[in-house]
Write an enzyme that holds these catalytic residues in place. Structure first.
Site, PDB file in Angstrom:
ATOM      1  CD  GLN A 206      -9.665  16.669  36.192  1.00  0.00           C
ATOM      2  OE1 GLN A 206      -8.728  17.313  35.572  1.00  0.00           O
ATOM      3  NE2 GLN A 206     -10.584  17.126  36.621  1.00  0.00           N
ATOM      4  N   GLY A 247       0.243  20.030  34.294  1.00  0.00           N
ATOM      5  CA  GLY A 247      -1.053  20.102  34.684  1.00  0.00           C
ATOM      6  C   GLY A 247      -2.255  19.716  33.611  1.00  0.00           C
ATOM      7  CG  HIS A 248      -6.345  19.768  34.584  1.00  0.00           C
ATOM      8  ND1 HIS A 248      -7.434  19.608  35.194  1.00  0.00           N
ATOM      9  CD2 HIS A 248      -6.096  21.184  34.685  1.00  0.00           C
ATOM     10  CE1 HIS A 248      -7.708  20.664  35.844  1.00  0.00           C
ATOM     11  NE2 HIS A 248      -6.813  21.675  35.642  1.00  0.00           N
ATOM     12  CG  ASN A 249      -7.833  20.219  30.107  1.00  0.00           C
ATOM     13  OD1 ASN A 249      -8.181  19.942  31.085  1.00  0.00           O
ATOM     14  ND2 ASN A 249      -8.308  19.603  28.849  1.00  0.00           N
ATOM     15  CB  SER A 267      -5.832  25.562  31.162  1.00  0.00           C
ATOM     16  OG  SER A 267      -6.956  24.615  31.490  1.00  0.00           O
TER      17      SER A 267
END
Length: 345
Positions: A206, A247-249, A267
């Site tokens: 990441q 979560g990521h993004n 996302s």
């Protein structure tokens, strides 16, 4: 510290822009804020919900913050304004007695020689600040915190004890991060690969960070994952409750509010001024429009494109009723097929 009623009125107007009318003695001294039923002569209380109006009859407060429409129920000193709840919030800030850390670096703290640390900040016992981190003016870092390489903490922000902020995170000005939160851990990024009939998972490093805007508050034990390539982004003025997973993004727009226990998959793009109730689950790669309102325990599986109130889940009822409804629900397909056959006759 005591404040006169006229000083509190001035503060409310300065910080909220709302005009305040003083009723009674403007020099009334106020020491603290209290509830209607427990307030004494040196206390100020507030009435923001009409159902508590009846309690004013026996209230002993030195002053009450209320709307003009409720003034008939109170004969003492008052701060009269259009939004008493905002008045309460501002007065609570003025009278806030939360302990502040001494502005120094504790001898047991470990601070890298390459970190840029302002002279006027506080780093408590056993905290670690790694290489090239930037610590702004009046920042307070609690005991046992970790601030990773190259992370930036904006002026007047506070990080409560035992919080972990990984490398490459930017925290804006006037932010609060409560205890045991983790910001910048790896997102859940893996590429599936079939090997000899087994599903293997190939780790995706990441490489992004986390960017958090000014005036944002993050509750205790909340986790915000770093981006896979670009940053995970939290806007300004966002309030995030306890035990939330982001979560990521994920991108969260300015002034959005998220209640405890909610999970947001990677996302997803959440707009400005969105309200998300507690224990919601939001799938990944979705878009939620500005000013949407999602009630508690909702499961969002597709884009929300229009402003409105969105709900799912089943409210609690008696066990007997729930069991009956569940049994009926399991027969819906059969019932649908029977109705369809009748319609086709």
């Amino acid at each position: 510290m005591s404040y006169q009623l006229q000083q509190l009125a001035k503060k409310i107007t300065e910080l909220s822009g709302i005009t305040v009318e003083i009723v009674g003695d403007p020099t009334t001294n106020i020491d603290k804020i209290s509830t209607i039923d427990k307030a004494g002569s040196k206390d100020i209380t507030f009435l923001a919900n009409a159902k508590y109006k009846k309690h004013l009859e026996n209230c002993s407060a030195g002053a009450v913050i209320l709307a003009e429409s409720e003034l008939d129920a109170w004969s003492g000193s008052a701060l009269v304004m259009s939004n008493p709840y905002v008045g309460f919030a501002v007065v609570a800030q003025v009278l806030d007695n939360t302990p502040q850390q001494p502005m120094n670096i504790h001898p047991s703290a470990v601070v890298s020689s390459t970190a840029k640390v302002s002279k006027n900040c506080s780093i408590a016992a056993n905290a670690v600040v790694e290489d090239d981190a930037v610590i702004g003016e009046n920042v307070q870092i609690g005991a046992g915190c970790f601030v990773g390489r190259g992370t930036m903490l904006g002026d007047n922000s506070r990080v409560w004890p035992n919080t972990t902020i990984y490398h490459g995170v930017t925290l804006g000005k006037n932010c609060t991060v409560h205890s045991n939160s983790v910001i910048g851990a790896d997102g859940f990024g893996y590429a599936p690969q079939s090997i000899d009939g087994d599903q293997h998972w190939i780790k995706i490093p990441q490489l992004g960070g986390v960017t958090i805007g000014d005036n944002t508050e993050i509750g205790a034990s909340t986790t915000i994952d770093r981006g896979a390539i670009d940053d995970t982004v939290i806007g300004q003025g966002v309030i995030i409750d306890n035990q939330i997973q982001i979560g990521h993004n994920v991108s969260i727009g300015d002034y959005t509010a998220i209640a405890a226990g909610t999970m947001i998959a990677g996302s997803t793009k959440i707009g400005r001024n969105v309200t998300i109730g507690g224990v919601c689950a939001i799938s990944g790669h979705l878009t939620i429009v500005d000013k949407a309102f999602i009630t508690g325990r909702s499961f969002v599986m597709k884009d929300i494109k229009e402003v409105g109130v969105y709900s799912s889940g089943m409210p609690a009822t008696t066990n007997k009723e729930w069991r009956n409804n569940t049994a009926r629900y399991r027969k819906l397909t059969e019932l649908f097929d029977r109705v369809k056959k009748l319609e086709n006759k």
